[in-house]
Design a protein around this motif. Sequence first.
Motif, PDB file in Angstrom:
ATOM      1  N   THR A  55       0.842  -1.189   0.000  1.00  0.00           N
ATOM      2  CA  THR A  55       0.000   0.000   0.000  1.00  0.00           C
ATOM      3  C   THR A  55       0.876   1.237   0.000  1.00  0.00           C
ATOM      4  O   THR A  55       2.077   1.172   0.286  1.00  0.00           O
ATOM      5  N   GLU A  61      -1.938   6.655   5.699  1.00  0.00           N
ATOM      6  CA  GLU A  61      -3.123   5.802   5.822  1.00  0.00           C
ATOM      7  C   GLU A  61      -4.360   6.642   6.154  1.00  0.00           C
ATOM      8  O   GLU A  61      -5.444   6.410   5.608  1.00  0.00           O
ATOM      9  N   MET A  84      -5.421   8.571   3.000  1.00  0.00           N
ATOM     10  CA  MET A  84      -6.038   7.671   2.016  1.00  0.00           C
ATOM     11  C   MET A  84      -7.439   7.263   2.448  1.00  0.00           C
ATOM     12  O   MET A  84      -8.354   7.181   1.630  1.00  0.00           O
ATOM     13  N   THR A  85      -7.613   7.018   3.744  1.00  0.00           N
ATOM     14  CA  THR A  85      -8.947   6.632   4.251  1.00  0.00           C
ATOM     15  C   THR A  85      -9.930   7.764   4.074  1.00  0.00           C
ATOM     16  O   THR A  85     -11.107   7.540   3.696  1.00  0.00           O
ATOM     17  N   ARG A  86      -9.506   8.996   4.330  1.00  0.00           N
ATOM     18  CA  ARG A  86     -10.396  10.152   4.160  1.00  0.00           C
ATOM     19  C   ARG A  86     -10.804  10.320   2.698  1.00  0.00           C
ATOM     20  O   ARG A  86     -11.952  10.631   2.396  1.00  0.00           O
ATOM     21  N   LYS A  87      -9.874  10.067   1.799  1.00  0.00           N
ATOM     22  CA  LYS A  87     -10.176  10.193   0.367  1.00  0.00           C
ATOM     23  C   LYS A  87     -11.195   9.144  -0.065  1.00  0.00           C
ATOM     24  O   LYS A  87     -12.096   9.398  -0.857  1.00  0.00           O
ATOM     25  N   GLU A  88     -11.055   7.923   0.476  1.00  0.00           N
ATOM     26  CA  GLU A  88     -11.976   6.860   0.115  1.00  0.00           C
ATOM     27  C   GLU A  88     -13.391   7.131   0.629  1.00  0.00           C
ATOM     28  O   GLU A  88     -14.374   6.755   0.019  1.00  0.00           O
ATOM     29  N   ARG A  89     -13.479   7.785   1.800  1.00  0.00           N
ATOM     30  CA  ARG A  89     -14.773   8.063   2.398  1.00  0.00           C
ATOM     31  C   ARG A  89     -15.441   9.322   1.853  1.00  0.00           C
ATOM     32  O   ARG A  89     -16.628   9.529   2.049  1.00  0.00           O
TER      33      ARG A  89
END
Length: 238
Positions: free
Chosen positions: A187, A228, A231-236
Amino acid sequence: MTPQSTKSTYWQGVGAGAPFILVIVPFALLFGVVASEAGLDIVQTFAFSVLVVAGAAQFTAVQLLSEHAPTIIVVITALAVNLRMAMYSASLTPHLGQAPLGTRALVAYCMVDQAYASSILAFEKHPDWTTGQKVAFYFGAVTPLMPLWLLFTLVGSLVGGRIPPEFALDFAVPITFLAMIAPMLRTAAHVVAALVSIAVALMLAFVPYSMGLLVAGLAGMMAGAQTEWVMTRKERAP
């Protein structure tokens, strides 16, 4: 698909751990030689490997002792180098946490980088394995490694500095870590953590007693965690 037995997964573990023999043997020989040159006798060197079972921490401690570093620095640095074992344990808990206490204690004692790397990849590839099958795989991966580590530590201590420098045993240290880490950089967070820790370690190479490595490790973990989170914020995000 035919269910796999614990015997089957054990031998799969042996096969997964076997390639690391190519680096474990020179790694153990080198530690025996270095410990001998640092003033440890055969019994002390062998006991060090039996009780600690952590090559990187052992090399670090012996190197610092040979540089006459303060005892507190030796202890703190060796423990810091071994902090990765806590992370290994945390990631293995979902897979082996249901094993009996005695089994978990033995897994903890046998926790070595190569067995962990082989096992976590196999566990993620086979989520249908039972706890018993996973335990069998782990001990299978350890089987070709720990006995040879102990044996060749003893051999290295016995031969001392009589191994020709042309053998370049020190290649085993970087090669073994590259072999373990490369397959796990899957990742962006993993890659960023690795690159940041490398960069910081190089910048702080002048720091006494290799303390720069501790800062590099912390910087890498922080950078990986931040990546991480981003990236999580972008996915949500909608």
